[in-house]
Design a protein around this motif. Structure first.
Motif, PDB file in Angstrom:
ATOM      1  N   THR A  53      31.798  96.561  31.766  1.00 59.51           N
ATOM      2  CA  THR A  53      32.508  96.564  30.494  1.00 59.51           C
ATOM      3  C   THR A  53      31.545  96.304  29.345  1.00 59.51           C
ATOM      4  O   THR A  53      31.593  96.992  28.323  1.00 59.51           O
ATOM      5  CB  THR A  53      33.595  95.484  30.494  1.00 59.51           C
ATOM      6  OG1 THR A  53      34.276  95.539  31.728  1.00 59.51           O
ATOM      7  CG2 THR A  53      34.556  95.697  29.369  1.00 59.51           C
ATOM      8  N   LEU A  54      30.671  95.317  29.525  1.00 59.78           N
ATOM      9  CA  LEU A  54      29.785  94.984  28.408  1.00 59.78           C
ATOM     10  C   LEU A  54      28.814  96.120  28.122  1.00 59.78           C
ATOM     11  O   LEU A  54      28.549  96.450  26.963  1.00 59.78           O
ATOM     12  CB  LEU A  54      29.027  93.693  28.694  1.00 59.78           C
ATOM     13  CG  LEU A  54      29.894  92.444  28.666  1.00 59.78           C
ATOM     14  CD1 LEU A  54      29.041  91.208  28.830  1.00 59.78           C
ATOM     15  CD2 LEU A  54      30.697  92.345  27.389  1.00 59.78           C
TER      16      LEU A  54
ATOM     17  N   MET B 241      32.364  92.729  34.591  1.00 61.10           N
ATOM     18  CA  MET B 241      31.853  92.263  33.309  1.00 61.10           C
ATOM     19  C   MET B 241      30.649  93.088  32.877  1.00 61.10           C
ATOM     20  O   MET B 241      30.524  93.494  31.727  1.00 61.10           O
ATOM     21  CB  MET B 241      31.503  90.782  33.419  1.00 61.10           C
ATOM     22  CG  MET B 241      31.152  90.128  32.112  1.00 61.10           C
ATOM     23  SD  MET B 241      32.528  90.124  30.951  1.00 61.10           S
ATOM     24  CE  MET B 241      33.242  88.516  31.212  1.00 61.10           C
TER      25      MET B 241
ATOM     26  N   PHE C 260      37.048 108.277  19.434  1.00 60.95           N
ATOM     27  CA  PHE C 260      36.455 106.971  19.705  1.00 60.95           C
ATOM     28  C   PHE C 260      37.520 105.985  20.181  1.00 60.95           C
ATOM     29  O   PHE C 260      37.302 105.211  21.115  1.00 60.95           O
ATOM     30  CB  PHE C 260      35.783 106.455  18.435  1.00 60.95           C
ATOM     31  CG  PHE C 260      35.097 105.147  18.593  1.00 60.95           C
ATOM     32  CD1 PHE C 260      33.936 105.054  19.336  1.00 60.95           C
ATOM     33  CD2 PHE C 260      35.615 104.004  18.026  1.00 60.95           C
ATOM     34  CE1 PHE C 260      33.297 103.837  19.487  1.00 60.95           C
ATOM     35  CE2 PHE C 260      34.985 102.790  18.171  1.00 60.95           C
ATOM     36  CZ  PHE C 260      33.825 102.709  18.906  1.00 60.95           C
TER      37      PHE C 260
ATOM     38  N   MET D 283      30.853  98.986  26.511  1.00 61.70           N
ATOM     39  CA  MET D 283      31.281  98.658  25.162  1.00 61.70           C
ATOM     40  C   MET D 283      30.067  98.539  24.243  1.00 61.70           C
ATOM     41  O   MET D 283      30.146  98.845  23.056  1.00 61.70           O
ATOM     42  CB  MET D 283      32.107  97.372  25.143  1.00 61.70           C
ATOM     43  CG  MET D 283      33.440  97.491  25.853  1.00 61.70           C
ATOM     44  SD  MET D 283      34.455  98.853  25.269  1.00 61.70           S
ATOM     45  CE  MET D 283      35.415  98.061  24.017  1.00 61.70           C
ATOM     46  N   GLY D 284      28.949  98.090  24.799  1.00 65.07           N
ATOM     47  CA  GLY D 284      27.726  98.062  24.004  1.00 65.07           C
ATOM     48  C   GLY D 284      27.348  99.465  23.570  1.00 65.07           C
ATOM     49  O   GLY D 284      26.962  99.701  22.426  1.00 65.07           O
TER      50      GLY D 284
ATOM     51  N   ILE E 181      38.330 100.044  28.591  1.00 62.99           N
ATOM     52  CA  ILE E 181      38.701  98.643  28.756  1.00 62.99           C
ATOM     53  C   ILE E 181      39.590  98.369  29.977  1.00 62.99           C
ATOM     54  O   ILE E 181      39.451  97.312  30.597  1.00 62.99           O
ATOM     55  CB  ILE E 181      39.312  98.081  27.452  1.00 62.99           C
ATOM     56  CG1 ILE E 181      39.093  96.580  27.371  1.00 62.99           C
ATOM     57  CG2 ILE E 181      40.764  98.421  27.299  1.00 62.99           C
ATOM     58  CD1 ILE E 181      37.671  96.191  27.135  1.00 62.99           C
TER      59      ILE E 181
ATOM     60  N   GLU F 227      37.464 104.100  23.895  1.00 56.65           N
ATOM     61  CA  GLU F 227      37.519 102.670  24.196  1.00 56.65           C
ATOM     62  C   GLU F 227      38.756 102.337  25.018  1.00 56.65           C
ATOM     63  O   GLU F 227      38.733 101.461  25.870  1.00 56.65           O
ATOM     64  CB  GLU F 227      37.511 101.859  22.901  1.00 56.65           C
ATOM     65  CG  GLU F 227      36.194 101.963  22.176  1.00 56.65           C
ATOM     66  CD  GLU F 227      35.825 100.675  21.466  1.00 56.65           C
ATOM     67  OE1 GLU F 227      36.746  99.949  21.077  1.00 56.65           O
ATOM     68  OE2 GLU F 227      34.629 100.411  21.311  1.00 56.65           O
ATOM     69  N   LEU F 228      39.832 103.057  24.745  1.00 57.45           N
ATOM     70  CA  LEU F 228      41.065 102.840  25.498  1.00 57.45           C
ATOM     71  C   LEU F 228      40.849 103.158  26.977  1.00 57.45           C
ATOM     72  O   LEU F 228      41.463 102.557  27.847  1.00 57.45           O
ATOM     73  CB  LEU F 228      42.159 103.743  24.923  1.00 57.45           C
ATOM     74  CG  LEU F 228      43.584 103.457  25.352  1.00 57.45           C
ATOM     75  CD1 LEU F 228      43.965 102.068  24.909  1.00 57.45           C
ATOM     76  CD2 LEU F 228      44.525 104.466  24.733  1.00 57.45           C
TER      77      LEU F 228
ATOM     78  N   LEU G 284      29.746 103.768  17.535  1.00 55.82           N
ATOM     79  CA  LEU G 284      30.506 103.487  16.320  1.00 55.82           C
ATOM     80  C   LEU G 284      29.626 103.655  15.088  1.00 55.82           C
ATOM     81  O   LEU G 284      30.024 104.309  14.113  1.00 55.82           O
ATOM     82  CB  LEU G 284      31.058 102.066  16.391  1.00 55.82           C
ATOM     83  CG  LEU G 284      31.729 101.526  15.136  1.00 55.82           C
ATOM     84  CD1 LEU G 284      33.043 102.230  14.918  1.00 55.82           C
ATOM     85  CD2 LEU G 284      31.963 100.044  15.231  1.00 55.82           C
TER      86      LEU G 284
ATOM     87  N   TYR H 269      37.911  96.999  33.215  1.00 57.19           N
ATOM     88  CA  TYR H 269      37.633  95.589  33.462  1.00 57.19           C
ATOM     89  C   TYR H 269      38.694  94.979  34.369  1.00 57.19           C
ATOM     90  O   TYR H 269      38.372  94.332  35.372  1.00 57.19           O
ATOM     91  CB  TYR H 269      37.566  94.816  32.143  1.00 57.19           C
ATOM     92  CG  TYR H 269      37.289  93.357  32.362  1.00 57.19           C
ATOM     93  CD1 TYR H 269      36.025  92.935  32.718  1.00 57.19           C
ATOM     94  CD2 TYR H 269      38.298  92.412  32.282  1.00 57.19           C
ATOM     95  CE1 TYR H 269      35.762  91.608  32.963  1.00 57.19           C
ATOM     96  CE2 TYR H 269      38.050  91.077  32.529  1.00 57.19           C
ATOM     97  CZ  TYR H 269      36.772  90.680  32.863  1.00 57.19           C
ATOM     98  OH  TYR H 269      36.531  89.369  33.128  1.00 57.19           O
TER      99      TYR H 269
ATOM    100  N   ALA I 264      29.359 100.529  20.834  1.00 57.14           N
ATOM    101  CA  ALA I 264      28.948  99.933  19.566  1.00 57.14           C
ATOM    102  C   ALA I 264      27.928 100.836  18.865  1.00 57.14           C
ATOM    103  O   ALA I 264      28.041 101.103  17.672  1.00 57.14           O
ATOM    104  CB  ALA I 264      28.355  98.554  19.804  1.00 57.14           C
ATOM    105  N   LEU I 265      26.962 101.327  19.635  1.00 57.30           N
ATOM    106  CA  LEU I 265      26.002 102.273  19.059  1.00 57.30           C
ATOM    107  C   LEU I 265      26.727 103.511  18.530  1.00 57.30           C
ATOM    108  O   LEU I 265      26.442 104.024  17.454  1.00 57.30           O
ATOM    109  CB  LEU I 265      24.987 102.712  20.108  1.00 57.30           C
ATOM    110  CG  LEU I 265      24.135 101.623  20.746  1.00 57.30           C
ATOM    111  CD1 LEU I 265      23.164 102.250  21.721  1.00 57.30           C
ATOM    112  CD2 LEU I 265      23.389 100.852  19.689  1.00 57.30           C
TER     113      LEU I 265
END
Lengths: 498, 471
Positions: free
Chosen positions: A167-168, A164, A137, A171-172, A145, A141-142, A178, A148, A175-176
Motif C-alpha cells: 500500500t505504501l 503495508m 486518478f 500510494m507513494g 486501497i 486510488e480507489l 498527483l 490493504y 503521490a508522484l
C-alpha cells in the motif's frame, strides 16, 4: 444512465446487495451473479462497439459522455472507450468473474471479502473508462486501497507486512503521479484558454518542453511502480505471495496493467519529447526488470513467488514496449497486457487451488501432483506453455508483436536491449518447466496427497474460462490486434506530430 | 443606533441569549441529567438561526464586520459544535461530572462567542478581545477533569503558553500600531510597507495565531493538552478552535498583510514544510489515541497552509472547504475514540485490536474518518487535499506540493495502523459491544454523511467558492 457508467454501477449495486446478506453461500452467489451481469454487459458493449465501427463511426472515443463536475478546476466526469480501453475492460471483466469462482471457498467474513474485492474491480473499471485525469486518478486510488484490507485480512504468511509495504509503495507512486497530473493540468493551455484535465484534449496540444522534462519522469515512474518498474518492484513479490487467490489474480492480472496503460497513454502520449529524450533511462530499467524478474523466478521455491517474479519480468516487457515509439510496439504492449493478464490470472487461480488442497506452495514438498489432480495439473501445464510463448496461445502473439515492433527501431541501443529482453523469454521457459516438472511429475512426495480431490465445478468454471480466453486470443488474434492497431492510429499520429 | 444595524450582530446576540438561558436552566433544572438535551436543543435553534444570511456591513465604526463568508464560517463552526454537543452528552452524564454539567456548555459557548468576535473583528483591538475570550475559558475546559492530575496539568500548561503566545502577539500588534498609527484593518492594508520592523511584527503576530492553530514550532503544547483534556474538549480544540484561527489567519494575510506577501510567503512556506513533516513523524510513534490525533491534527494544519500560500480566491475556498471536511472527519474519529474511552476506559491504539469483531459499525465510522483524514477517495478528504495541492500547484509551488504528497504517504502509514488494529488484528479480549445513545449515533451519522457527500456533490465547494475572495 449512459452505457459506460453502468460498468461502474453494476459492481456498486452488487456491493450494496451483498451488504444485506451475511451467509457466505448467498454472498458468493450474488457476487457471481453480479459479475456475470457485468461480463455479459461488457460483451454486449463490445458488439455495440463493433457495430458502431462497422457503421463507419471513426470518432476516437465511442460512447462518449461528459458531465461537468468541479467547475473551478474544470474537472469533468468524462467517459469514453476505444479499442484499447475496451480490450482491457474485457480482460477485467473476465478476471473478476473468474476471481469470484476462485474465491468460492472463502467463508471467513465472506460478505466483507466480496464487497472489498468488487470495490477493487470498480476502481479498475472506472479507471479504464475515464478520459479525465482527475477521475482517472480517483479510480486508481480507489483500486489500490482495498488491497490493504484484502491482503491484510484474508492473506497468508507475513500478510500485514506485505499489505503495508504494497500500500505504501503504490500510494507513494500515486503521490508522484498527483504532482505530475497537476503539472500537466496547469500547463494544458500554453496559448491561453481554459485548462483541462481531459487527456484527449491535452494530447492535441504541445506541452512546453521544460514542463515535459519535469513531469514526464514523475508521471512515468508514478505509473511504472504499479507496473513493477525496476527498482520499484519490491512490493510485488511480497504482495502477491501474501494475497488471497482472487486478489493475486486481479492484482497481477489487471491492477498492474493500470500502470502500463497509464505509462503509455498518459506519460508517453502526452509528453512525447521528454519521452524520447529520457527513454534510454527507462529502457535500461525495463530491460533489467525483464531479465532480473526471470532470473529471480528461477531462484524461487514458492509457487507464488515464482509467478510474482515472472510478472515483474513480463511487465518489464510491457514497459519496454511502451518506450519503442512505433505503432506496432505500442500495439504489442497492449496485447501483452491482455495476454499476461489472462495467463497470470490463470496461474494464480491454479496456485490457489493447489495450495488449498496441499497447504504448501513449496514446489519441493510436492511432486506427482499430476497423478492426483489431473485437471489442475494439465491446466497448470497449459498455463506454463502459454506463458513461455508457445504458438497458439496469447503470449506468442503479444511477444511477437512487441519484438517485431522493437526490431523496426534500428538504433543499436534498442537492438541490444531487445536481444536482452528476448533472452528473458528463454529464461521463462526454464523456470516454468522447472517448476512444473518438480511439482507435477515424479513420485508423490507425501502419501496424504493421494486422497486430495481434483478440481471442483467452480474451480473448473474459473480455469476453463481463462484457458478459453488465452487460447482464443492465441488462435484468433486478428480481430483484437486489428482493433487495437486501428484505434491507436489517431493517438499515434498526434504522437508523431508532436 | 438602530435596531436593524444592531441585528448585524444577530449571531453573537443569539449565542449570548443561549448562554444566559443556560444559566437560568441551571438555576431551575438543578443538576439533572436533562441539561445536555436542553443545551443541545437550545444550540440547535441557534445553529438553525445562523444559517439565515446576513448582509455585508460594519458596526461600531468598523470594529465589527459581517459578510456572507463570515456567516458561513460561523455556521460551519456552529455545526461542528452542535455535533460535539451531541457526542458529549453521555460523557457529561457520568457521576464524576455531577455539579458541573452546565459549566461545560457555558464555557464552550463563551469560547465560541470569542471566536465569533475574532472572526468578525475589524480592528486589532476587537480581534485581541475575541482571541482572549476564546482562549481563557478553554483552559478551564481542558482542566475539566478535576479528579485527574493530567487534566489539571494540561490546563495549566495551556493557559501559561497561551498567555505567552498572546503576549508576543500583542507585542507584534503594538509594533504595527507604532509603524502606522492605526489598528483598523481597512486603514492598515493601505499603509503597510515591508520594513524590518513590520517583518518582526508579522512574525510575532504569526506566533500568536500559530499557537492557536498549533503550527510547528508553536505546537509543543498540543499533544500534552489533548492527552490531558477530556476527549470532547480535545476535539473542540482540534476542529473548532483551530478552524476559527485558520480562517482569521487567511483573511488577515489576504487583507491587512497583503503588502507583506513577500515576507509571509517565506514564513508560511517554512511553517508548512515543518508542520507537515514534524506532525507526521511524531504521529508515527504514538500509542495513545488522543496524542495520536493531536499530532495528526498538527499535520493537517500544515496541509491547510498550502491553500493559504496560494493567496487566491481558489486558495481561500479550498482552505474553507478543507476545514469543513476536516471537521466532519476529525469529529468522526474523535467521536469513536470518546465512545470507546467513556465506556471501556481504553485509549491505546493496541486496545482497538479486534474492534471490528465486536463493533462493526463504529469501526466503519472510524475507517471512513481516518481515510478522509488520509485523503483517500472516494471520501471528501481526498477532494479536500487534492484541491489544496492544486491551489499551491497553480502558483507553481511544485516542490512544496511534492513534500506534502510524500507526507500524505507517511500519514497513511499511521492511519493504517489504526485500521490494522481494528480490522486485521484479532484479539482474545476485544473491547466489548458498545451501545451508545441516540444523539451520539446521530452525530456520527452526520459525520459520515458529511464525509461521503461533501466530495461527491461539487455544489458544496462551488458555494464556498462564490463567497471567497483572493488577494
Amino acid at each position: 444512465m449512459d452505457r459506460l457508467s453502468l460498468l461502474v454501477w453494476v459492481p456498486v449495486i452488487t456491493m450494496i446487495v451483498i451488504s444485506f446478506f451475511k451467509d457466505p453461500k448467498k454472498v458468493r452467489l450474488i457476487a457471481a451473479a453480479g459479475m456475470a451481469v457485468q461480463l455479459v454487459q461488457i460483451i454486449l458493449l463490445m458488439l455495440a462497439f463493433f457495430a458502431e465501427r462497422q457503421a463507419g463511426n471513426d470518432a476516437e472515443m465511442l460512447f462518449f459522455k461528459d458531465i461537468a463536475w468541479y467547475s473551478n478546476l474544470n474537472i469533468h466526469y468524462t467517459v469514453g472507450i476505444d479499442g484499447i480501453s475496451l480490450s482491457l475492460i474485457l480482460l477485467t471483466g473476465i478476471v473478476i468473474f473468474t476471481g469470484v469462482f476462485a474465491s468460492w471457498e472463502i467463508t471467513d467474513r465472506a460478505q466483507e471479502f466480496f464487497i472489498t474485492l468488487i470495490l477493487l474491480a470498480t476502481g479498475v473499471f472506472g479507471f479504464f473508462i475515464s478520459l479525465d485525469l482527475f477521475t482517472m486518478f480517483l479510480f486508481y486510488e480507489l483500486a489500490v486501497i482495498p488491497m490493504y484490507l484484502l491482503i491484510g485480512i484474508w492473506g497468508s504468511g507475513p500478510k500485514e507486512y506485505s499489505a503495508m509495504k504494497l500500500t505504501l509503495m503504490l500510494m507513494g507512486a500515486s503521490a508522484l503521479l498527483l504532482v505530475g497530473l497537476l503539472g500537466i493540468y496547469f500547463n494544458s493551455a500554453p496559448d491561453g484558454g481554459p485548462l483541462t484535465f481531459n487527456y484527449i484534449e491535452i494530447s492535441k496540444i504541445h506541452l512546453p518542453e521544460a514542463v515535459q522534462y519535469f513531469f514526464f519522469p514523475l508521471t512515468f515512474v508514478g505509473f511504472g511502480v504499479l507496473a513493477a518498474l525496476y527498482p520499484f518492484h519490491t512490493w510485488s513479490p511480497d504482495g502477491h505471495a501474501s494475497a488471497p487467490t482472487a486478489v493475486s489474480m486481479l492484482h497481477a492480472g489487471v491492477l498492474m496493467k493500470l500502470g502500463g496503460y497509464g505509462a503509455l497513454r498518459i506519460a508517453v502520449m502526452l509528453m512525447p519529447q521528454a519521452a524520447h529524450e529520457m527513454a534510454w533511462i527507462f529502457i535500461i530499467l525495463a530491460t533489467i526488470g525483464a531479465v532480473y524478474g526471470a532470473l529471480g523466478a528461477i531462484a524461487q521455491k514458492d509457487l507464488k513467488y515464482i509467478n510474482a517474479y515472472s510478472s515483474v519480468s513480463h511487465l518489464g516487457l510491457i514497459l519496454f514496449a511502451t518506450l519503442i515509439f512505433n505503432q506496432v510496439a505500442f500495439e504489442g504492449a497492449v496485447l501483452q497486457m491482455i495476454s499476461h493478464g489472462l495467463i497470470t490470472a490463470l496461474f494464480f487461480a491454479l496456485i490457489g487451488m493447489i495450495y488449498s488442497r496441499t497447504h504448501t506452495r513449496n514446489i519441493y514438498e510436492m511432486g506427482g501432483i499430476m497423478k492426483v489432480m489431473p485437471v489442475l495439473g494439465t491446466a497448470y501445464m497449459v498455463a506454463g506453455f502459454a506463458s513461455l510463448g508457445l504458438p497458439g496461445f496469447s503470449a506468442f502473439v503479444a511477444e511477437m508483436t512487441i519484438f517485431v515492433g522493437s526490431f523496426q527501431n534500428s538504433a543499436l541501443f534498442v537492438r541490444v536491449a531487445t536481444i536482452l529482453v528476448i533472452s528473458s523469454i528463454v529464461i521463462t521457459a526454464v523456470y516454468i518447466l522447472r517448476a512444473a516438472a518438480i511439482m507435477l511429475y515424479g513420485p508423490l512426495r507425501k502419501q496424504e496427497f493421494e486422497l486430495l480431490p481434483d478440481a471442483r465445478w467452480y474451480d473448473k468454471v474459473a480455469v476453463f474460462i481463462l484457458i478459453g480466453a488465452i487460447a482464443g486470443m492465441g488462435m484468433f488474434p486478428n480481430w483484437l490486434a486489428e482493433m487495437i492497431y486501428t484505434d491507436f492510429t489517431p493517438m499515434f499520429n498526434r504522437f508523431i506530430a508532436n | 443606533m438602530e435596531t436593524a444595524t444592531l441585528l448585524m450582530m444577530r449571531n453573537e446576540l443569539s449565542l449570548l441569549i443561549v448562554i444566559l438561558l443556560l444559566l437560568l436552566v441551571e438555576l431551575f433544572a438543578g443538576q439533572g441529567k436533562r441539561i445536555p438535551y436542553i443545551a443541545t436543543g437550545l444550540f440547535l435553534v441557534h445553529t438553525l438561526l445562523g444559517f439565515w444570511p446576513l448582509p455585508e456591513g460594519t458596526l461600531f465604526g468598523g470594529m465589527f464586520r459581517s459578510s456572507p463568508l463570515i456567516t458561513i464560517i460561523k455556521s460551519v463552526l456552529n455545526t461542528g459544535v452542535l455535533m460535539l454537543f451531541m457526542q458529549a452528552g453521555s460523557y457529561l452524564q457520568k457521576d464524576s461530572n455531577r455539579g458541573k454539567i452546565t459549566e461545560y456548555y457555558i464555557l464552550t459557548l463563551a469560547t465560541l462567542l470569542g471566536m465569533y468576535f475574532m472572526i468578525s473583528a475589524g480592528d486589532f483591538l476587537m480581534f485581541y478581545l475575541g482571541l482572549e475570550l476564546a482562549t481563557i475559558p478553554l483552559a478551564a475546559l481542558v482542566a475539566y477533569n478535576l479528579s485527574q492530575m493530567k487534566s489539571i496539568e494540561a490546563g495549566a500548561k495551556f493557559i501559561l503558553l497561551a498567555a505567552l503566545a498572546s503576549g508576543i502577539m500583542l507585542f507584534g500588534i503594538s509594533l504595527i500600531y507604532g509603524a502606522t498609527g492605526s489598528v483598523y484593518f481597512a486603514d492598515l492594508a493601505e499603509q503597510l510597507q515591508l520594513s524590518p520592523m513590520l517583518f518582526a511584527a508579522l512574525a510575532f503576530f504569526l506566533t500568536g495565531l500559530g499557537f492557536k492553530i498549533s503550527l510547528v514550532p508553536f505546537h509543543f503544547w498540543t499533544a500534552d493538552v489533548y492527552e490531558g483534556a477530556p476527549t470532547s474538549v480535545a476535539a473542540y480544540l482540534s476542529v473548532i478552535s483551530k478552524g476559527a484561527a485558520v480562517f482569521v489567519l487567511i483573511t488577515l494575510l489576504f487583507t491587512v498583510f497583503e503588502p507583506l506577501f513577500a515576507a509571509w510567503e517565506i514564513l508560511i512556506y517554512l511553517m508548512a514544510v515543518l508542520t507537515i513533516t514534524i506532525g507526521n513523524l511524531f504521529a508515527l510513534r504514538q500509542q495513545n489515541m488522543q496524542r495520536f490525533l493531536a499530532f495528526s491534527s498538527i499535520a493537517q494544519a500544515g496541509f491547510i497552509l498550502l491553500g493559504v500560500i496560494a493567496g487566491t480566491q481558489y486558495g481561500m475556498s479550498t482552505v474553507i472547504y478543507f476545514l469543513l471536511v476536516y471537521i466532519f472527519s476529525n469529529l468522526g474519529a474523535f467521536g469513536v475514540a470518546a465512545i470507546v474511552y467513556n465506556s471501556s476506559g481504553k485509549i491505546n491504539i493496541d486496545d482497538y485490536r479486534g474492534f471490528y469483531q465486536t463493533n462493526p459499525k463504529l469501526s466503519l465510522v472510524m475507517l471512513l474518518s481516518l481515510f478522509s483524514l488520509a485523503g483517500i477517495p472516494p471520501v471528501a478528504g481526498f477532494f479536500g487535499k487534492f484541491f489544496l495541492f492544486a491551489a499551491a500547484a497553480e502558483k507553481g509551488y511544485y516542490w512544496l506540493v511534492l513534500i506534502a504528497v510524500v507526507n500524505t504517504i507517511i500519514s497513511l502509514y499511521y492511519y493504517l495502523r489504526v485500521v490494522r488494529a481494528m480490522f486485521l488484528d484479532r484479539s482474545e479480549e476485544p473491547i466489548g459491544r458498545i451501545h451508545s445513545d441516540v444523539l451520539t449515533r446521530l452525530a456520527l451519522a452526520i459525520s459520515v454523511a458529511g464525509i461521503v457527500l461533501a466530495g461527491v456533490f461539487s455544489q458544496v465547494f462551488d458555494w464556498i467558492y462564490t463567497v471567497s475572495w483572493g488577494m
